[in-house]
Design a protein around this motif. Structure first.
Motif, short mmCIF file in Angstrom:
data_model
loop_
_atom_site.label_atom_id
_atom_site.label_comp_id
_atom_site.label_asym_id
_atom_site.label_seq_id
_atom_site.Cartn_x
_atom_site.Cartn_y
_atom_site.Cartn_z
N GLY A 102 42.69 46.03 22.21
CA GLY A 102 43.31 45.96 20.89
C GLY A 102 42.37 45.57 19.76
N PHE A 103 41.09 45.38 20.05
CA PHE A 103 40.12 45.01 19.01
C PHE A 103 39.62 46.30 18.35
N LEU A 104 40.43 46.88 17.49
CA LEU A 104 40.12 48.18 16.92
C LEU A 104 38.91 48.17 16.00
N LYS A 105 38.78 47.13 15.17
CA LYS A 105 37.64 47.05 14.25
C LYS A 105 36.34 46.87 15.03
N LYS A 106 36.36 46.01 16.05
CA LYS A 106 35.17 45.81 16.87
C LYS A 106 34.79 47.12 17.57
N ALA A 107 35.76 47.86 18.07
CA ALA A 107 35.48 49.12 18.76
C ALA A 107 34.84 50.12 17.80
N GLU A 108 35.34 50.17 16.58
CA GLU A 108 34.79 51.10 15.59
C GLU A 108 33.34 50.74 15.24
N ILE A 109 33.08 49.46 15.02
CA ILE A 109 31.72 49.01 14.70
C ILE A 109 30.79 49.29 15.89
N GLN A 110 31.28 49.02 17.08
CA GLN A 110 30.48 49.23 18.29
C GLN A 110 30.12 50.71 18.44
N ARG A 111 31.08 51.60 18.26
CA ARG A 111 30.81 53.05 18.38
C ARG A 111 29.78 53.51 17.36
N LYS A 112 29.82 52.90 16.19
CA LYS A 112 28.94 53.33 15.11
C LYS A 112 27.50 52.81 15.28
N TYR A 113 27.36 51.54 15.66
CA TYR A 113 26.03 50.92 15.63
C TYR A 113 25.36 50.70 16.98
N ARG A 114 26.11 50.68 18.07
CA ARG A 114 25.49 50.41 19.37
C ARG A 114 24.43 51.44 19.74
N PRO A 115 24.66 52.75 19.59
CA PRO A 115 23.60 53.70 19.97
C PRO A 115 22.30 53.49 19.20
N ILE A 116 22.43 53.18 17.92
CA ILE A 116 21.23 52.95 17.10
C ILE A 116 20.47 51.72 17.59
N ILE A 117 21.20 50.64 17.83
CA ILE A 117 20.56 49.40 18.27
C ILE A 117 19.92 49.57 19.64
N LEU A 118 20.60 50.25 20.55
CA LEU A 118 20.03 50.47 21.88
C LEU A 118 18.78 51.34 21.81
N MET A 119 18.77 52.33 20.92
CA MET A 119 17.56 53.16 20.77
C MET A 119 16.40 52.35 20.21
N VAL A 120 16.68 51.46 19.27
CA VAL A 120 15.63 50.61 18.71
C VAL A 120 15.08 49.68 19.79
N ILE A 121 15.95 49.09 20.59
CA ILE A 121 15.51 48.22 21.68
C ILE A 121 14.66 48.99 22.67
N LEU A 122 15.11 50.19 23.05
CA LEU A 122 14.35 51.04 23.97
C LEU A 122 12.99 51.41 23.39
N ALA A 123 12.95 51.73 22.10
CA ALA A 123 11.68 52.07 21.44
C ALA A 123 10.73 50.88 21.45
N ILE A 124 11.24 49.69 21.21
CA ILE A 124 10.41 48.49 21.23
C ILE A 124 9.85 48.26 22.63
N ILE A 125 10.68 48.43 23.64
CA ILE A 125 10.22 48.25 25.03
C ILE A 125 9.15 49.28 25.38
N ILE A 126 9.39 50.53 25.04
CA ILE A 126 8.40 51.58 25.34
C ILE A 126 7.11 51.33 24.57
N PHE A 127 7.21 50.98 23.30
CA PHE A 127 6.04 50.73 22.47
C PHE A 127 5.24 49.55 23.04
N THR A 128 5.95 48.54 23.53
CA THR A 128 5.29 47.36 24.08
C THR A 128 4.48 47.70 25.33
#
Length: 131
Positions: A102-128
């Motif tokens: 039932g956390f609709l706002k959290k779900a919306e924010i998560q769908r929008k920003y999680r892929p971007i954040i995970l890609m940034v984290i993956l890029a940092i790990i690969i770059f490192t």
């Protein structure tokens, strides 16, 4: 029907009985039936019972609305220090249950920003490791 509840349904106040009848999903069906019978025996007006059901329904709608509009709280700002809420960050990155709960706002924010954040984290790990 036996009244094995503690305290017994018959000994409860009229206000308590109205709370039981007003929230049938939260109570054992036997307790609900005993409460209804006791209110009938006490000659409580059906309008009061309907009002108790209405108020409980209203409380449920308000609670559902609060949950649906709750946002993330990754940081707790205290004048003396900054507290990072790691469990909230972990749930944001790896949980798929926000909409189901039932956390609709959290779900919306998560769908929008999680892929971007995970890609940034993956890029940092690969770059490192590459450089």
């Amino acid at each position: 029907m036996e009244d094995d509840f503690k305290p017994p349904i018959k000994s409860r106040s009229t206000e308590d009985l109205l709370k039981i009848v007003g929230a049938p999903k939260k109570w054992n069906p036997i307790a609900l039936k005993l409460a209804e019978n006791e209110l009938y025996n006490r000659k409580i007006d059906s309008k009061k019972i309907d009002q108790a059901k209405y108020l409980e329904n209203k409380r449920n709608r308000i609670e559902t609305s609060k949950i649906a509009n709750e946002s993330f709280n990754f940081f707790s700002f205290d004048p003396t220090n900054l507290f990072i809420n790691w469990s909230e960050i972990f749930m944001f990155l790896f949980s798929w249950e926000y909409e189901e709960d039932g956390f609709l706002k959290k779900a919306e924010i998560q769908r929008k920003y999680r892929p971007i954040i995970l890609m940034v984290i993956l890029a940092i790990i690969i770059f490192t490791f590459v450089f």
